[in-house]
Every structure is written in structure tokens, then in C-alpha cells.
Design a protein around this motif. Structure first.
Motif, mmCIF file in Angstrom:
data_model
loop_
_atom_site.group_PDB
_atom_site.id
_atom_site.type_symbol
_atom_site.label_atom_id
_atom_site.label_comp_id
_atom_site.label_asym_id
_atom_site.label_seq_id
_atom_site.Cartn_x
_atom_site.Cartn_y
_atom_site.Cartn_z
ATOM 1 N N ARG A 92 0.814 -1.210 0.000
ATOM 2 C CA ARG A 92 0.000 0.000 0.000
ATOM 3 C C ARG A 92 0.846 1.257 0.000
ATOM 4 N N THR A 93 0.278 2.296 -0.602
ATOM 5 C CA THR A 93 0.842 3.637 -0.563
ATOM 6 C C THR A 93 -0.260 4.523 -0.021
ATOM 7 N N ASP A 94 0.029 5.328 0.977
ATOM 8 C CA ASP A 94 -1.003 6.154 1.610
ATOM 9 C C ASP A 94 -0.938 7.592 1.097
ATOM 10 N N PRO A 95 -1.968 8.041 0.356
ATOM 11 C CA PRO A 95 -1.929 9.405 -0.171
ATOM 12 C C PRO A 95 -2.233 10.458 0.895
ATOM 13 N N VAL A 96 -1.400 11.483 0.897
ATOM 14 C CA VAL A 96 -1.545 12.604 1.835
ATOM 15 C C VAL A 96 -1.609 13.888 1.016
ATOM 16 N N VAL A 97 -2.575 14.760 1.308
ATOM 17 C CA VAL A 97 -2.551 16.067 0.651
ATOM 18 C C VAL A 97 -1.760 17.039 1.523
ATOM 19 N N ILE A 98 -0.964 17.879 0.875
ATOM 20 C CA ILE A 98 -0.234 18.924 1.593
ATOM 21 C C ILE A 98 -0.410 20.192 0.776
ATOM 22 N N MET A 99 -0.847 21.275 1.426
ATOM 23 C CA MET A 99 -1.261 22.411 0.602
ATOM 24 C C MET A 99 -0.825 23.747 1.171
ATOM 25 N N ILE B 65 -5.717 11.565 2.785
ATOM 26 C CA ILE B 65 -6.932 11.486 1.979
ATOM 27 C C ILE B 65 -7.781 10.339 2.517
ATOM 28 N N GLU B 66 -9.070 10.554 2.660
ATOM 29 C CA GLU B 66 -9.951 9.509 3.180
ATOM 30 C C GLU B 66 -10.627 8.753 2.038
ATOM 31 N N PRO B 67 -11.112 7.536 2.332
ATOM 32 C CA PRO B 67 -11.813 6.766 1.282
ATOM 33 C C PRO B 67 -12.957 7.586 0.665
ATOM 34 N N GLY B 68 -13.073 7.531 -0.642
ATOM 35 C CA GLY B 68 -14.174 8.201 -1.318
ATOM 36 C C GLY B 68 -13.992 9.691 -1.516
ATOM 37 N N GLU B 69 -12.759 10.172 -1.399
ATOM 38 C CA GLU B 69 -12.511 11.610 -1.467
ATOM 39 C C GLU B 69 -11.612 11.936 -2.659
ATOM 40 N N THR B 70 -11.870 13.053 -3.340
ATOM 41 C CA THR B 70 -10.921 13.514 -4.350
ATOM 42 C C THR B 70 -9.800 14.268 -3.640
ATOM 43 N N VAL B 71 -8.690 14.465 -4.372
ATOM 44 C CA VAL B 71 -7.579 15.259 -3.831
ATOM 45 C C VAL B 71 -8.086 16.649 -3.434
ATOM 46 N N GLU B 72 -8.886 17.250 -4.326
ATOM 47 C CA GLU B 72 -9.368 18.615 -4.087
ATOM 48 C C GLU B 72 -10.271 18.684 -2.856
ATOM 49 N N ASP B 73 -11.158 17.683 -2.730
ATOM 50 C CA ASP B 73 -12.046 17.661 -1.556
ATOM 51 C C ASP B 73 -11.252 17.494 -0.263
#
Ligand SMILES: [Zn+2]
Length: 312
Positions: free
Chosen positions: A177-184, A212-220
Motif C-alpha cells: 500500500r501507498t497512503d496518499p496525503v494532501v499537503i497544501m 486522503i480519506e476513502p471516497g474523497e478527491t484530492v481537491e475535496d
């Protein structure tokens, strides 16, 4: 071999300089993987649990596969890919082959252990080696923590040269697994929003971030995180750059977020402080000349790359 475009912002981030061709089409061909391992050019990185093992002389991280066997019973050995110098594997040993402070392997003064974060921050390895170590560390960490099938609880076995585990009881396949994280960096006019966590070095402010949570876009995810942590409403979100972050297996997705509100409400469970900074102030923080000694994140963090891009 795939080469990144040098003008891609992602190519400038720490851990992004991995030169390996991952040979993904070849992983299921056990005989081909064996042939690579037996090639005189074959090398392996070595990890004792989470920590890279290197030769004490020059912190050389590359070992012949036979040298790795000399360290005892290996947990797993995975194929990372092939570089100009030849095939590269990564070999995992239990963390307890090493002990002491500083960490060492008893009876092996010829070996040094230094954690990956220190290797990167102190620039003790080249960008390409840090990239390959990041790939190895994230993948080996997954093997360490996924010895049992999450479907039926039986033990699972490594397959596809390390890129899969298969359960012999129920045949379920499990993938790393790779866990996506948004940083802004949230911006409003000539200001950007930065925050600090209590664990940060004194005076350091950084970009806000979250998983990022399940069911979420990067933008959301960007809009939700900035609202949760700082109470700021975000409009348009645009992608800037990404970075592998091997602590233990994240993908940092860097974005620019256009703020449409001004009043900050800091979530004190996440942050110690959050405030607006002018572009001039951020430039001073990047250069280390801020009059109140406020600082930008360290060189290996994508937050610094994002801030540099915005500030210039
Ligand atoms: Zn199973």
C-alpha cells in the motif's frame, strides 16, 4: 529507463531521484528474478527493521547478495529493479540483528546503521540512493506488518519478487500500500497560510497536510483539511507536485489552494498555531533571515518546494 522531466517540480523533491527501472513485467517470472540475483552485477540494500545497514567505510549502502547472507536469517528479499550498475534487491532482517546506541551489529565494526531521515536531512547519500532507499523502506515495511492474511488470519507468503503476498489458506492476494496525503499552501492575495505542530523545531512553520480519506478527491481532501485545521474556506485547488515519503509509505500530493475566507480558527488538537504570512516573510524564512527567527521546513520536505515555488 524512465527519466523525469527536469522541469517537473516533483523531480526536485527529496526521495524523488529514484533511477531504477522497476521491471514490473518480469516480477512473476521466478527464473528471470533468480538469474538477476545470480548476476555478478547484482547488489542489495540491507535493512535491519526500519533502519538501513551500510558499510562503515563511506556509508556505502550496496552489498553483494552473498554478503547479505552473512548477516544471518533474512526475513524477505525483494527486487527493486535494475539500474545502469545492475539489478538491485532489498533484503530485510529483523530489527534485533542491530543493537546499542549508536545502533550497530554486534561483532561487525565494518557496518554502520543510520536511519533514513538522518541520511536525507544530513545529505549523507546522493539523491538517487535516497530514492532507492525510500522504495525499499516502504516496501519492506509493508512486508514486516503484513505477515498474516487480513481476510482469514493465516500466514501469507511473499510472491512476485516482493510486490505481492498470497495467502496459502484462502488464496487472497495482498498488494503493497501507498497512503496518499494532501499537503497544501493556501493562498489569499499576497499571503499564504502556514501552521505549526507542537513537535516541530522551534520557529518552524509548514504547509497544512492530512491523509486522503476513502471516497474523497484530492481537491475535496484539501478543502476539508484546511477547514478542519484552520477554519479557512478553500475555493479552487490545483496540483503542484508529489513526493514519495517513506515514513512509512506515503505519497505527498502538493497543492495550491485558493482561500476565499480570512478569519483563522486554529484546531488546537492538531496545531499549535496557524497564521497568514506575506510573500516577503516566506522568502526570509526560506533564506533563514526572518527577524523573529521563523523558519521554513527542511530541504527534504515537499512543503519547502511548494513554498519556494509560491514565493518566487
Ligand atoms: Zn487468507
Amino acid at each position: 529507463m524512465s527519466q523525469p522531466f527536469v522541469d517537473e517540480l516533483s523531480a526536485q523533491t527529496g526521495f524523488a531521484g529514484n533511477p531504477l527501472d522497476r521491471l514490473s513485467a518480469l516480477r512473476d517470472d521466478q527464473q528471470a528474478v533468480e538469474t538477476l540475483l545470480r548476476s555478478p552485477q547484482a547488489r542489495t540494500l540491507i535493512f535491519a527493521g526500519e533502519v538501513p545497514v551500510m558499510k562503515a567505510t563511506g556509508l556505502d549502502p550496496f552489498f553483494a547478495p552473498v554478503e547479505a547472507m552473512g548477516l544471518g536469517a533474512m526475513r524477505e528479499q525483494v527486487l527493486l529493479g535494475v539500474a545502469e550498475e545492475g539489478p538491485l534487491f532489498a533484503t530485510l532482517f529483523d530489527a534485533d540483528i542491530a543493537m546499542g546506541d549508536p545502533l550497530g551489529v554486534p561483532g561487525r565494526d565494518d557496518l554502520s546503521l543510520v536511519d533514513l531521515r538522518s541520511l536525507a536531512v544530513k545529505r549523507l547519500q546522493s539523491r538517487s540512493v535516497l530514492g532507492m532507499m525510500a522504495q525499499a523502506k516502504s516496501l519492506l515495511h509493508w512486508h514486516m506488518r503484513h505477515r498474516f492474511c487480513s481476510n482469514c488470519g493465516a500466514s501469507s507468503q511473499m510472491a512476485s519478487a516482493g510486490w505481492k503476498r498470497i495467502c496459502s489458506a484462502c488464496n487472497a492476494q495482498h498488494f503493497p500500500r501507498t497512503d496518499p496525503v494532501v499537503i497544501m499552501v493556501a493562498v489569499r492575495g499576497d499571503h499564504c497560510l502556514l501552521g505549526r505542530q507542537p513537535r516541530f523545531a522551534p520557529g518552524m512553520y509548514s504547509a497544512l497536510a492530512g491523509f486522503i480519506e476513502p471516497g474523497e478527491t484530492v481537491e475535496d481532501a484539501v478543502r476539508r483539511e484546511v477547514m478542519e485545521e484552520a477554519g479557512i474556506q478553500i475555493g479552487r485547488v490545483s496540483y503542484m507536485a508529489s513526493q514519495p515519503w517513506p515514513f512509512p509509505a506515503s505519497l505527498m500530493i502538493g497543492c495550491l489552494a485558493e482561500a476565499v475566507s480570512q478569519e483563522i480558527t486554529v484546531d488546537r488538537t492538531e496545531l499549535e498555531d496557524a497564521r497568514w504570512f506575506t510573500r516577503a516573510e516566506v522568502q526570509q524564512m526560506l533564506q533563514g533571515t526572518h527577524e523573529k527567527f521563523l523558519a521554513a521546513p527542511q530541504l527534504i520536505a515537499i512543503a519547502r518546494t511548494l513554498l519556494q515555488t509560491w514565493a518566487s
